[in-house]
Design an enzyme around this catalytic site. Structure first.
Site, mmCIF file in Angstrom:
data_model
loop_
_atom_site.group_PDB
_atom_site.id
_atom_site.type_symbol
_atom_site.label_atom_id
_atom_site.label_comp_id
_atom_site.label_asym_id
_atom_site.label_seq_id
_atom_site.Cartn_x
_atom_site.Cartn_y
_atom_site.Cartn_z
ATOM 1 C CB THR A 34 -0.934 0.002 1.220
ATOM 2 O OG1 THR A 34 -1.738 -1.182 1.197
ATOM 3 C CG2 THR A 34 -1.841 1.222 1.210
ATOM 4 C CD GLU A 217 -4.956 -7.579 -2.269
ATOM 5 O OE1 GLU A 217 -4.436 -8.616 -2.736
ATOM 6 O OE2 GLU A 217 -4.765 -7.191 -1.102
#
Length: 807
Positions: A34, A217
């Site tokens: 992230t 993802e």
């Protein structure tokens, strides 16, 4: 730039500073992905890329909110689009809705709305549900949409019986959705993917605007999502994807692992960056996870490492039953809170299925430990919330038939089921929405005079609500509650149903409306609010700041981390799930699921299984998961007990090899230093030989007192102790085998011997009907049978399955 690149590793900096061209970031668990994604967005902005040229696609609203917060700190006042795939498609579909037969104010059906629409479509298609349930038909249609299969395409395919039934319902269901000016979740992706494929000018327009697309993802994308990002990265192939094949756990809902495995083939000039340093877990935890996942063949090799302190050994513990397991965990948490200063929020308990949380909830309540079960949809599934949202949906979209059916007699207005059926029949025969049929109630001869009056009363209420539709959301909602006398209705039904305080939930919805108005002072709309509510996910309810123990499924745990983690029920038929053994792909996904659970732990981890577990009210014998044999036993702290010794037997260890029928392409070490390995597949023989290296049984430990003896005596003592331990283990193994056989005999129908479940036998199942056994493997209580039913093939452990041999 100093703030953007500060404290980044070389690998992270390489990904952050990449600007043009495709980029694949293989990010191991806890590797700071992230941070890399958000710092890369900030770097693009610093290099002159405009905010509207960037789109960051995630899988949860929570992940998007976290990204947005971090980017704002690095690049304030830069409005980059970040959100889920479904939200991205929902917003684009508003603009291009007429091109797919919708209006801009279309509604998004939630799961229950879709279920009602599906039942209506099945009835309209004249389909009997005796051999295919509405849930099975809906699942087949959902799978087709995720694979970009339209009703016309599905109708022309050679299909199995269950799929052929779904193919007849599919076009009827889609027609009803279009008539209702509505879409289900799958349609959001399907419509956009087909729109981009069939309209080159639209594709080029969006490709030119969104020059930098980033997908988080990526291993969880399905074919529709793949097609969308592929179409938007043709003219400007600046597609950056982040993911980890080892954390792909959503194949059951359409995720295609090949999307990330083949990314380098799709984009030959790709830059690949591996994030292998873990910042989350201890080396002990990481080694256990790494040893487990190495048994998967379809993956991309990574060398995970961490500079964290060694930490405590991973605990492997065995319990007599699920109740003792739950009580022990609650006791340990209470003790850690009392003696170590731990807080409830430091603990998480992961389960394979939600049903396993019941005993845990009971144990935690008895120990006065606060907990939360992560289920973001629970609030929006409450009756009072669905009632009010149905009104709002009907105000926004007059064609929303499902919403009208819910509210036309809520609060009670004397409009019964028969009246609604006659209204629906009129609407169907005239090809109009239910609300329009309600406006023509006087023309419907089958309706009684009183029914027509009540329907007209409802229409008048609706028209008054519509006049308020442009007001701030809070004002509209309060007016709705007042105009329909909904609070009085709730007070009356709460007394009848002994509901504590349903109005508190209504107040919470009003609070959500107030917050929405505050966040959207200029651009807020009823349409936008309903879209936000429709796209809520389970994870949106997870409050990491709440001081409670977290109970959640392993699927919901991905992306989270906790200081102390318990993974319960590491048992065969639970993890791996009984339905996952038909193919190697399914079996490997279950292994990835356990890998995800293990790598959520920061400092401490316990895996546990039981000797018996209550399933659907019955206490049944169970055996440990075959995955336990794949763990490095010398790295674990096994809690010694008679129960544990019952589980393990040197002569009959947990044999769980790959069936010969599994024949999938292997993905071996594809690191730059081993490119030659990419062109060759690992043979089944090599996999089988590797399996033997991962079966460990260190046996009982030597008492400290014995270790103080002289060398000769010590050797003799050790040998004697080993002989005694082996004898005890053999007796314990015999006992557990006998118990399993007895339990199996009790759980099979009547006194049917297990050998009766043979290839070619005809069996009957309560849910699937009659079927034919097409293959049998294993012996005793491990005997597995694959049965062909009308809706497809299913595998069962015959000792515990409700299968009756009938021929």
């Amino acid at each position: 730039m100093d703030a953007i690149l500060k404290d980044l590793t070389d690998a992270q900096a390489s990904a952050v500073t990449h600007i043009d061209g495709p980029l694949l970031i293989l990010a191991g668990p806890g590797s700071g992905k992230t941070r890399v994604v958000t710092h890369r967005i900030a770097n693009l902005l610093k290099h002159g890329v405009q905010p509207w040229q960037i789109a960051a696609l995630t899988f949860t609203n929570k992940a998007a909110d976290e990204m947005r917060s971090r980017v704002q700190k690095l690049a304030p006042q830069q409005d980059v689009w970040m959100g889920t795939f479904h939200r991205f498609c929902a917003q684009r579909l508003r603009r291009y809705a007429p091109m797919v037969g919708l209006s801009e104010n279309y509604s998004i059906y939630d799961t229950s709305d879709s279920k009602q629409a599906m039942k209506r479509a099945i009835a309209a298609a004249g389909i009997s549900t005796s051999h295919a349930s509405p849930e099975q038909i809906a699942s087949t249609i959902s799978s087709a949409k995720n694979r970009l299969v339209t009703p016309e395409m599905m109708e022309g395919q050679a299909l199995r019986h269950g799929d052929a039934i779904a193919a007849k319902v599919y076009p009827v269901y889609q027609k009803q959705l279009l008539t209702a000016n509505a879409v289900d979740f799958d349609d959001l992706l399907l419509h956009i993917a087909i729109l981009l494929r069939e309209n080159p000018e639209v594709r080029a327009e969006l490709d030119a605007k969104l020059k930098y697309i980033m997908v988080d993802e990526y291993q969880d994308t399905n074919l529709a999502q793949y097609a969308i990002v592929r179409a938007l990265s043709i003219d400007h192939p600046n597609l950056s994807v982040t993911g980890d094949p080892d954390q792909s756990i959503y194949g059951w809902r359409g995720a295609d692992l090949n999307n990330i495995l083949d990314f380098e083939k799709d984009y030959p000039d790709v830059t690949t960056v591996r994030l292998e340093q873990n910042y989350r877990s201890t080396p002990n935890i990481l080694r256990v996870a790494d040893q487990l996942i190495r048994h998967n063949r379809r993956r991309k090799q990574k060398g995970l490492f961490t500079d964290n302190e060694e930490g405590e050994q991973v605990v492997l513990r065995f319990f007599e039953d699920g109740y003792k397991e739950a009580d022990s965990i609650a006791s340990e948490i209470a003790n850690a809170m009392a003696t170590e200063g731990m807080r409830p929020r430091d603990f998480a308990i992961f389960v394979r299925m939600n049903a396993l949380t019941r005993s845990l909830e009971h144990a935690l309540r008895n120990s006065a430990i606060p907990y939360q079960i992560v289920n973001g949809l629970a609030f929006y599934q409450r009756k009072e919330i669905k009632d009010l949202l149905a009104y709002l949906n009907l105000i926004n979209n007059p064609s929303h038939d499902v919403a009208l059916q819910r509210v036309i007699n809520t609060p009670t207005r004397g409009i019964g089921a028969t009246t609604i059926t006659r209204l629906r029949d009129y609407a169907d025969s005239n090809g109009i929405p239910l609300l329009e049929a309600a406006r023509r109630a006087d023309e419907i001869d089958t309706l009684a005079k009183r029914a027509k009056a009540m329907i007209w009363k409802f229409v008048q209420i609706y028209d008054r609500l519509v006049k308020k539709s442009t007001a701030p959301l809070e004002d509209l909602l309060r007016f709705l509650i007042e105009e329909t006398h909904y609070e009085d209705y709730l007070e009356k039904t709460a007394v009848e149903q002994q509901d504590s305080n349903p109005m508190a939930n209504v107040d919470e919805l009003v609070t959500a409306a107030v917050e929405f108005d505050r966040q959207h002072p200029d651009d807020g709309s009823l349409e936008a609010f309903l879209e936000q509510v429709a796209l809520v996910s389970d994870m949106d309810a997870f409050e990491d700041s709440t001081d409670r123990v977290t109970l959640m499924t392993l699927h919901a745990a991905k992306g989270l981390e906790f200081p102390r983690v318990y993974v319960i029920g590491v048992e065969d038929d639970l993890l791996p799930h009984a339905r996952s053994k038909e193919t190697e792909a399914q079996f490997e996904e279950e292994r990835r699921l356990l890998f995800v659970g293990i790598t959520r732990a920061m400092q401490w981890l316990q895996l546990s299984c039981c000797k018996r577990r209550t399933v659907r009210g019955d206490m049944r014998p169970v055996i440990p998961s075959p995955f336990l044999n794949e763990l490095p036993m010398d790295e674990l702290r096994r809690v010694e007990s008679a129960v544990e010794r019952d589980f393990f037997d040197e002569e009959d260890d947990l044999d769980q090899s790959y069936p010969d029928s599994w024949d999938l392409p292997d993905v071996t070490d594809d690191s730059p230093a081993n490119d030659s390995a990419n062109d060759s597949n690992t043979s089944d023989d090599s996999i089988a030989s590797d399996d033997s290296d991962f079966v460990h049984d260190p046996g009982p430990s030597i008492d400290d007192e014995v270790c103080q003896l002289p060398d000769d005596d010590l050797r003799d003592a050790k040998q004697a102790q080993k002989r005694a331990a082996k004898s005890a283990k053999a007796k314990a193994a015999a006992a557990i085998k006998s118990e399993l056989k007895t339990g199996a005999a009790m759980l099979t129908s009547g006194s049917t011997p297990l050998t009766a479940y043979r290839e070619g036998a005809v069996v009957r199942h309560a849910d699937y009907g009659e079927g034919l056994i097409i293959s049998v493997t294993g012996r005793g209580p491990k005997r597995m049978a694959k049965v062909a039913f009308s809706d497809g093939e299913h595998s069962f452990r015959v000792a515990f399955a409700p299968l009756e041999v009938v021929g």
